[in-house]
Write a protein that holds these residues in place. Structure first.
Motif: not given
Length: 539
Positions: A82-86, A208-209, A213-217, A239-242
């Protein structure tokens, strides 16, 4: 189910395509408590369910469909990116490197700079990757990781040093450390050669993770996707998804396949399964986040898939098998013995042949396995005999036209036009009785409900139209992402069609995707995406 209580949401539309066989379109749909509660052939037929708190969407020119599944994608990678150089916006290397230079100017020296992952070098004017020297010229004060997909990287000198990769470093089994004609590092790492980099990359914080996921989903939802089947989830990222689910950050439902790519020995497979069993024992599965099974890979991708005939211009090269068949059989058997399912990447015809041998033996060892326990992921170059075997064995196949769309030029270079055009023979799969489902394989292909429908019905790609004889109809393409997808995940009673009692997972489109001009499908976005009765996207 008979609706009596006031609806939470009521939509009136030109057509509500329920996708229930033999059922004509409806004109209104009511939602209460996260479920479809009523449908009507008349646009005002459910008005009695309107209460003080009912949201009424009056869209007389629009069309309702079930929310779509992406049955093979990579939400975790999307969240990282999400935050990578586009760089996916660049059209040539000058623009590509310029974006990195801009990010470096705004980034403290010494901090890593990473790119987005959803781009293809063949779509740049130069049709190649950047080199270490070019990345060094963009910035020598930051380690730079240029990533394309999951298993291709290019590093600048600072990043190579941090990863401990030098001119004398040997590639690990199953990996490539690329060198030029003089034996010097180009900076490119492929497949298992990326592992040293993964070990030294700074870990983003949990916050940050979750935000990634909020932005991507949310972006998946904005494309009409309501459920993703993420086919490469590191077990620790469960655990991150949880945590993302707990914070309400998942706009879509997630069906997670834990990555088994690093589990090469029986002990490693067992250790992975132990962690999955702990998840199951803790009762952490729910309708929003469910652990589906394990993902393995029998061969490589565009330039490393195992094929029967040699690669174009490489008479001695037939790609790579990543497993000895007996070892993969043992791994698959361990997984299904514990009650989990298995999806295995197979791209080339030799890879698919060997995988079907493995699956056939697995079914003989474990007669009575539930349908859908063993799944072919991609099945790209599927010859007639292989299709017949898969169907006879009851093996579903996930297919991804967006992958072919973005990768056609790369594949033509490796295999030639004829074999590339033969990829994803959807017309034949359906006519022969297979259960196939639709997805994207993002980040190699773009995700999105209608860009996939457009591709499956036109066979359009970056190389033009390829294999038009394999195209399918729009209703069939929609079914691959809805009705068929729910069959694959074993959720047909709850999802995939719109019936009273099913989950209120639906999309509202400004035109009818089943009969609008075909070229309109490619950029078509929904007005609304609703998951579990909650609006997760509104145009």
């Amino acid at each position: 189910m008979t609706a009596t209580a006031p609806a939470d949401l009521l939509i009136r539309a030109a057509a509500v395509h329920t996708l229930v066989p033999g059922e004509p379109p409806r004109r209104a749909v009511a939602v209460t408590g996260g479920r479809i509660t009523a449908l009507s052939v008349a646009p005002d037929g459910l008005d009695a369910l309107i209460g003080p708190a009912t949201e009424v969407v009056d869209a007389p020119g629009s069309t309702v469909l079930p929310a779509f599944d992406d049955t093979h994608t990579h939400l975790i990678l999307a969240g990282h990116s999400v935050h990578g150089v586009p760089v996916h916006r660049a059209r040539d290397l000058a623009g590509f490197l310029g974006l990195i230079r801009e990010r470096a100017a705004a980034t403290p020296a010494g901090e890593w700079i990473r790119t987005t992952v959803n781009w293809q070098e063949v779509l740049l004017a130069e049709q190649r990757m950047p080199t270490t020297a070019e990345l060094d010229a963009a910035t020598a004060e930051h380690p730079v990781l240029v990533r394309r997909g999951a298993y291709n990287m290019v590093l600048n000198s600072a990043a190579l040093r941090l990863a401990g990769i030098t001119e004398s470093t040997e590639a690990p089994p199953g990996g490539v450390i690329e060198r030029d004609e003089h034996g010097r590092l180009t900076g490119r790492l492929i497949n298992r050669a990326v592992e040293p980099v993964e070990r030294v990359l700074p870990r983003p914080t949990l916050a940050e993770r979750i935000e990634g996921l909020r932005a991507a989903s949310a972006d998946y939802a904005a494309c009409g996707i309501g459920t993703v089947r993420d086919c490469l989830v590191p077990v620790e990222d469960l655990d991150v998804l949880d945590a993302a689910r707990a914070e309400g950050a998942l706009a879509v439902r997630v069906r997670a396949l834990v990555s088994g790519f690093a589990a090469r020995t029986p002990e490693q497979v067992d250790a992975l399964l132990d962690r999955m069993d702990d998840w199951r024992a803790a009762g952490r599965d729910d309708d929003r986040l469910r652990l589906w099974g394990v993902k393995f890979g029998i061969d490589g991708g565009f330039e490393a898939a195992a094929v029967e005939e040699p690669y174009q211009g490489q008479p001695c090269y037939h790609g790579r098998l990543l497993w000895e068949p007996a070892e993969l059989l043992a791994a698959v058997d361990r997984v299904v013995e514990r009650g989990w399912r298995v999806g295995v990447h197979a791209w080339g015809d030799r890879g698919l042949r060997v995988l079907l041998d493995v699956f056939e033996q697995a079914l003989k060892r474990r007669p009575g396995l539930p349908p859908g326990t063993l799944v072919v992921e991609h099945g790209g170059l599927a010859r007639p005999g292989q299709r017949a075997r898969a169907i006879a064995l009851g093996i579903p196949v996930t297919v991804q036209h967006p992958l072919l769309h973005d990768g056609a030029l790369t594949q033509q270079r490796a295999w030639g036009e004829e074999r590339t055009a033969a990829l994803f023979p959807l017309r034949e799969w359906l006519d022969e009785g297979a259960l196939i489902t639709g997805g994207s394989d993002f980040p190699v292909g773009p995700y999105g409900a209608m860009v996939s429908v457009w591709g499956m019905t036109t066979r359009g790609t970056t190389a033009g139209v390829v294999g038009p004889e394999h195209a399918i109809g729009r209703a069939e393409a929609v079914a691959l992402h809805t009705v068929n997808a729910a069959r694959l995940t074993g959720e047909s009673a709850l999802r995939g069609s719109l019936r009273p009692g099913t989950f209120a997972d639906l999309t509202l489109w400004p035109v009818d995707p089943l009969d609008c001009p075909v070229d309109a499908l490619r950029e078509l976005r929904p007005i609304l995406t609703v998951v579990d009765g909650r609006t997760v996207h509104r145009m």
